[in-house]
Every structure is written in structure tokens, then in C-alpha cells.
Design a protein around this motif. Sequence first.
Motif, PDB file in Angstrom:
ATOM      1  N   VAL A 235       0.830  -1.206   0.000  1.00 32.36           N
ATOM      2  CA  VAL A 235       0.000   0.000   0.000  1.00 32.36           C
ATOM      3  C   VAL A 235       0.867   1.259   0.000  1.00 32.36           C
ATOM      4  CG1 VAL A 235      -1.989  -1.140   1.060  1.00 32.36           C
ATOM      5  CG2 VAL A 235      -0.296  -0.043   2.513  1.00 32.36           C
ATOM      6  N   ALA A 236       2.073   1.206   0.564  1.00 35.32           N
ATOM      7  CA  ALA A 236       2.973   2.361   0.499  1.00 35.32           C
ATOM      8  C   ALA A 236       3.387   2.637  -0.935  1.00 35.32           C
ATOM      9  CB  ALA A 236       4.202   2.116   1.379  1.00 35.32           C
ATOM     10  N   MET A 237       3.660   1.574  -1.694  1.00 33.09           N
ATOM     11  CA  MET A 237       3.981   1.720  -3.114  1.00 33.09           C
ATOM     12  C   MET A 237       2.824   2.343  -3.877  1.00 33.09           C
ATOM     13  SD  MET A 237       6.912   0.633  -4.516  1.00 33.09           S
ATOM     14  CE  MET A 237       6.270   0.209  -6.130  1.00 33.09           C
ATOM     15  N   LEU A 238       1.620   1.853  -3.606  1.00 34.23           N
ATOM     16  CA  LEU A 238       0.443   2.374  -4.310  1.00 34.23           C
ATOM     17  C   LEU A 238       0.229   3.851  -3.975  1.00 34.23           C
ATOM     18  CD1 LEU A 238      -2.096  -0.579  -3.828  1.00 34.23           C
ATOM     19  CD2 LEU A 238      -0.501  -0.186  -5.716  1.00 34.23           C
ATOM     20  N   ALA A 239       0.372   4.204  -2.687  1.00 35.05           N
ATOM     21  CA  ALA A 239       0.166   5.594  -2.273  1.00 35.05           C
ATOM     22  C   ALA A 239       1.198   6.527  -2.902  1.00 35.05           C
ATOM     23  CB  ALA A 239       0.231   5.696  -0.749  1.00 35.05           C
ATOM     24  N   ALA A 240       2.374   5.978  -3.229  1.00 36.54           N
ATOM     25  CA  ALA A 240       3.424   6.780  -3.862  1.00 36.54           C
ATOM     26  C   ALA A 240       3.262   6.862  -5.376  1.00 36.54           C
ATOM     27  CB  ALA A 240       4.794   6.199  -3.514  1.00 36.54           C
ATOM     28  N   GLY A 241       2.159   6.326  -5.900  1.00 36.68           N
ATOM     29  CA  GLY A 241       1.906   6.409  -7.335  1.00 36.68           C
ATOM     30  C   GLY A 241       2.445   5.243  -8.127  1.00 36.68           C
ATOM     31  N   GLY A 242       2.707   4.099  -7.448  1.00 32.45           N
ATOM     32  CA  GLY A 242       3.319   2.957  -8.122  1.00 32.45           C
ATOM     33  C   GLY A 242       2.403   2.173  -9.028  1.00 32.45           C
ATOM     34  N   GLY A 243       1.104   2.439  -8.988  1.00 35.10           N
ATOM     35  CA  GLY A 243       0.188   1.722  -9.857  1.00 35.10           C
ATOM     36  C   GLY A 243      -1.049   1.262  -9.112  1.00 35.10           C
ATOM     37  N   ILE A 244      -1.592   0.126  -9.545  1.00 34.29           N
ATOM     38  CA  ILE A 244      -2.811  -0.436  -8.971  1.00 34.29           C
ATOM     39  C   ILE A 244      -2.438  -1.751  -8.278  1.00 34.29           C
ATOM     40  CG2 ILE A 244      -5.121  -1.355  -9.460  1.00 34.29           C
ATOM     41  CD1 ILE A 244      -5.167   0.440 -11.949  1.00 34.29           C
ATOM     42  N   GLY A 245      -3.045  -1.998  -7.139  1.00 33.67           N
ATOM     43  CA  GLY A 245      -2.814  -3.241  -6.418  1.00 33.67           C
ATOM     44  C   GLY A 245      -4.014  -3.584  -5.571  1.00 33.67           C
ATOM     45  N   ILE A 246      -4.029  -4.813  -5.070  1.00 31.61           N
ATOM     46  CA  ILE A 246      -5.134  -5.271  -4.229  1.00 31.61           C
ATOM     47  C   ILE A 246      -4.648  -5.421  -2.802  1.00 31.61           C
ATOM     48  CG2 ILE A 246      -6.555  -7.291  -3.681  1.00 31.61           C
ATOM     49  CD1 ILE A 246      -7.360  -7.519  -6.467  1.00 31.61           C
ATOM     50  N   ALA A 247      -5.471  -4.947  -1.860  1.00 32.05           N
ATOM     51  CA  ALA A 247      -5.143  -5.050  -0.443  1.00 32.05           C
ATOM     52  C   ALA A 247      -6.423  -5.221   0.352  1.00 32.05           C
ATOM     53  CB  ALA A 247      -4.393  -3.807   0.037  1.00 32.05           C
ATOM     54  N   ALA A 248      -6.282  -5.703   1.580  1.00 29.72           N
ATOM     55  CA  ALA A 248      -7.425  -5.745   2.492  1.00 29.72           C
ATOM     56  C   ALA A 248      -7.827  -4.316   2.823  1.00 29.72           C
ATOM     57  CB  ALA A 248      -7.047  -6.504   3.756  1.00 29.72           C
ATOM     58  N   THR A 249      -9.123  -4.092   2.914  1.00 27.86           N
ATOM     59  CA  THR A 249      -9.596  -2.727   3.154  1.00 27.86           C
ATOM     60  C   THR A 249      -9.097  -2.167   4.474  1.00 27.86           C
ATOM     61  OG1 THR A 249     -11.663  -3.682   4.006  1.00 27.86           O
ATOM     62  CG2 THR A 249     -11.666  -2.930   1.724  1.00 27.86           C
ATOM     63  N   PHE A 250      -8.903  -3.027   5.502  1.00 23.96           N
ATOM     64  CA  PHE A 250      -8.438  -2.494   6.779  1.00 23.96           C
ATOM     65  C   PHE A 250      -6.974  -2.083   6.717  1.00 23.96           C
ATOM     66  CE2 PHE A 250      -7.757  -7.106   7.277  1.00 23.96           C
ATOM     67  CZ  PHE A 250      -6.456  -7.159   7.734  1.00 23.96           C
ATOM     68  N   VAL A 251      -6.190  -2.633   5.781  1.00 18.67           N
ATOM     69  CA  VAL A 251      -4.800  -2.220   5.610  1.00 18.67           C
ATOM     70  C   VAL A 251      -4.739  -0.885   4.863  1.00 18.67           C
ATOM     71  CG1 VAL A 251      -2.575  -2.816   4.576  1.00 18.67           C
ATOM     72  CG2 VAL A 251      -3.966  -4.600   5.641  1.00 18.67           C
ATOM     73  N   ALA A 252      -5.579  -0.732   3.862  1.00 20.23           N
ATOM     74  CA  ALA A 252      -5.572   0.495   3.054  1.00 20.23           C
ATOM     75  C   ALA A 252      -6.294   1.657   3.721  1.00 20.23           C
ATOM     76  CB  ALA A 252      -6.214   0.213   1.691  1.00 20.23           C
ATOM     77  N   ALA A 253      -7.116   1.379   4.738  1.00 21.32           N
ATOM     78  CA  ALA A 253      -7.984   2.401   5.329  1.00 21.32           C
ATOM     79  C   ALA A 253      -7.266   3.684   5.740  1.00 21.32           C
ATOM     80  CB  ALA A 253      -8.741   1.816   6.520  1.00 21.32           C
ATOM     81  N   PRO A 254      -6.095   3.644   6.411  1.00 16.14           N
ATOM     82  CA  PRO A 254      -5.446   4.910   6.781  1.00 16.14           C
ATOM     83  C   PRO A 254      -5.064   5.759   5.573  1.00 16.14           C
ATOM     84  CG  PRO A 254      -4.528   3.085   8.043  1.00 16.14           C
ATOM     85  CD  PRO A 254      -5.378   2.479   6.972  1.00 16.14           C
ATOM     86  N   HIS A 255      -4.616   5.122   4.489  1.00 14.50           N
ATOM     87  CA  HIS A 255      -4.261   5.858   3.273  1.00 14.50           C
ATOM     88  C   HIS A 255      -5.506   6.418   2.588  1.00 14.50           C
ATOM     89  CE1 HIS A 255       0.010   4.688   3.194  1.00 14.50           C
ATOM     90  NE2 HIS A 255      -0.406   3.524   3.666  1.00 14.50           N
ATOM     91  N   VAL A 256      -6.601   5.649   2.635  1.00 11.92           N
ATOM     92  CA  VAL A 256      -7.860   6.142   2.062  1.00 11.92           C
ATOM     93  C   VAL A 256      -8.347   7.352   2.848  1.00 11.92           C
ATOM     94  CG1 VAL A 256     -10.280   5.564   1.623  1.00 11.92           C
ATOM     95  CG2 VAL A 256      -8.487   3.880   1.124  1.00 11.92           C
ATOM     96  N   ALA A 257      -8.244   7.291   4.180  1.00 12.85           N
ATOM     97  CA  ALA A 257      -8.693   8.398   5.021  1.00 12.85           C
ATOM     98  C   ALA A 257      -7.901   9.674   4.747  1.00 12.85           C
ATOM     99  CB  ALA A 257      -8.579   8.012   6.495  1.00 12.85           C
ATOM    100  N   ARG A 258      -6.598   9.527   4.432  1.00 15.15           N
ATOM    101  CA  ARG A 258      -5.762  10.708   4.132  1.00 15.15           C
ATOM    102  C   ARG A 258      -5.900  11.182   2.694  1.00 15.15           C
ATOM    103  NH1 ARG A 258      -1.933   7.672   7.245  1.00 15.15           N
ATOM    104  NH2 ARG A 258      -0.966   6.918   5.331  1.00 15.15           N
ATOM    105  N   GLY A 259      -6.582  10.414   1.869  1.00 17.60           N
ATOM    106  CA  GLY A 259      -6.725  10.777   0.466  1.00 17.60           C
ATOM    107  C   GLY A 259      -5.575  10.314  -0.397  1.00 17.60           C
ATOM    108  N   ASP A 260      -4.660   9.488   0.160  1.00 14.89           N
ATOM    109  CA  ASP A 260      -3.525   8.986  -0.617  1.00 14.89           C
ATOM    110  C   ASP A 260      -3.928   7.863  -1.559  1.00 14.89           C
ATOM    111  OD1 ASP A 260      -1.932  10.723   0.821  1.00 14.89           O
ATOM    112  OD2 ASP A 260      -1.366   9.210   2.302  1.00 14.89           O
ATOM    113  N   LEU A 261      -4.992   7.141  -1.220  1.00 15.54           N
ATOM    114  CA  LEU A 261      -5.488   6.041  -2.043  1.00 15.54           C
ATOM    115  C   LEU A 261      -6.987   6.160  -2.219  1.00 15.54           C
ATOM    116  CD1 LEU A 261      -3.656   2.867  -0.628  1.00 15.54           C
ATOM    117  CD2 LEU A 261      -3.157   4.077  -2.761  1.00 15.54           C
ATOM    118  N   VAL A 262      -7.468   5.644  -3.342  1.00 14.72           N
ATOM    119  CA  VAL A 262      -8.914   5.555  -3.568  1.00 14.72           C
ATOM    120  C   VAL A 262      -9.218   4.143  -4.075  1.00 14.72           C
ATOM    121  CG1 VAL A 262      -9.222   8.001  -4.071  1.00 14.72           C
ATOM    122  CG2 VAL A 262      -8.676   6.417  -5.927  1.00 14.72           C
TER     123      VAL A 262
END
Length: 312
Positions: A235-262
Motif C-alpha cells: 500500500v505504500a507503493m500504491l500511495a506513492a503512485g506505483g500503480g494499482i494493487g489489491i489489499a485488504a480494506t483495513f490495511v488500506a484504510a489509513p491511506h484512504v482516510a488521508r486521500g492517498d489512495l482511492v
Amino acid sequence: MTEQIQLERLTGLIAFARAGSMGSFTAAARSLSISPSAVSKSVQRLEQRLGVSLFTRTTRSLTLTPEGRELHRLALKLLHDAEAIEQAAMAARSEPSGTLRISASLPVGMHVIAPALPEFRRLHPRVTIDLRLNDRIVDIVEQGIDVAVRIGELADSRLLSRRLAPHRLCAFASPDYLAARGTPLHPDDLEGHDTVNLRYQSTGQAFRWPFRMGKRTIEIMPPSGVVVDASDALVAMLAAGGGIGIAATFVAAPHVARGDLVPVLSDFAVERDNITALWPESRNTNPAVRAFIVRLQEIFRERMSAAATPPA
């Protein structure tokens, strides 16, 4: 003098039982918070008192002898019975107390359990937490774990269990990446996109991406320029613009809350397996375990609901 001898024998039995279960004096010492030499000496004194060899030792391995295997079974039963006495005594006290040993996978422990522990300790200040995070499956009974939180259906006749939450998987990407490369609307649209994939630490196999198509689930493995073996790195790679990936929603949630991931392709997201709490039957009456199981259910209900809902 007799009481001292009996105490020394019990110490030797504990060291012997743990070393026999873990196959290593060093591992046994680590789990007991003593030195390997102390474990070795305790086992040697026990062997001298019993008049039998309990282990076959080489420079690379530690193996129970035939006599050792039978005595190891009896020693485990004795220690489990002693532990049951202690657990029954603890249950007589209404307030949770003592050390609570918790085992969980790294993503679940970091993103769900660890943030909730300060509040749990404020509610139960007499409980001391020993949180152990590892993606390797451990033997809960042999390692003295009170509660384990695992992903998937993991049957064990010695354990009690309670389901906590489904494991929701979704694709994610950064807003900047999607603005530059476009947003896929169907899994077929992933062709030509940069992707980041996960490799399982336990097997070394690459993760196959699941997508829900109507009443069935398909799995694909797009070619990935980056493969990592930890969800947080992904998810750190994805938030840095590395592309698209799949993750559990609870792992991605902090980045989604900050607007780093959608979320991407959320209409095709799947729920796979269950997140389950497991604990030995001998711990069932322990007030600290009972309180933590109740809190776990609240934690996962709150966190999974929040993770599934992106910010407005």
C-alpha cells in the motif's frame, strides 16, 4: 529441603516440555525468557534424576528419544493441568488481570489490534499485554498463546473460536496515478496499467487477484513491475503512485482516510474467508481472555465498517 527439590523438578519439567515442543533449547529459552544454558542445565538435571536420556543431541538438531517422547506427553499433561488450576483461580476474580498473550498476523496486528490496545488497557489496567506479530502460523497451545487472531478457516479441535469479520479485498491506486493513466472500470481494463503484487511469505507464491463477477469469482494475475512480501509495503507503493494493487480494506484504510489512495473496481471487490479469534479451552474462563474477545468483536465491527466506507 523437600519443597526446594520439588520446585527444581517442576522447573526442569517446564524446560523439558518447552524444549521438546519447540525442538530447540534456544527457542525454549526465548519463550521462557531465560538463557539457553539455563534450559540445558535444567534438562540435564532432570535426566540425571530420572536416569534416562530425554533427547538425542547433535550440533544441528534436538530430538526426543523414545523414552523422552512418552515422558514429554506426560509432562505436557501435568503442566496443562497445573495451568488449568491457575486459570480457575484467576476466573474466581471478577476483574481481568495478569498477562494476556496475543498472536496475530502482521497486518491485522498493526492496523486493527495494536491501535485498540491502549483503550483496552485503560478499561482493564491490571492486564499486561504481550502482543506477538508474525505471518507464520504458530502452535497456540504449545507456545502458551491466550488468544490468536487469524485469517481463514483454520480448524483445530483443541481450540475454541469466534468469527470476527469477513476479509474484504479491493483494488486501490493513488489519485495522481489515476489522473495520469485513467481509471479502469472493469478487470479487463487492467491491461496496460502498472500493477504491484503481493508474494506470500509462507509459500513464496504470488497473490492471485480475485474479482466478483455476478455470482462467481474469477482470479487473475496481471504482470507486475513490483512484487513485495508485506501488505504495508504494497500500500505504500500504491500511495506513492506505483500503480494499482489489491489489499485488504483495513490495511488500506489509513491511506484512504488521508486521500492517498482511492478504491478501484470496488463493484468487483470480494469478501474472502473470515477473520477469527481462537483460544485454548483452558483459557475459556479467564476474565482477561473473555474481556478481550468481547472487545475484539467491537474493534472489528467498527474498523471493518470504517474501512469499507471511503471519506466523502
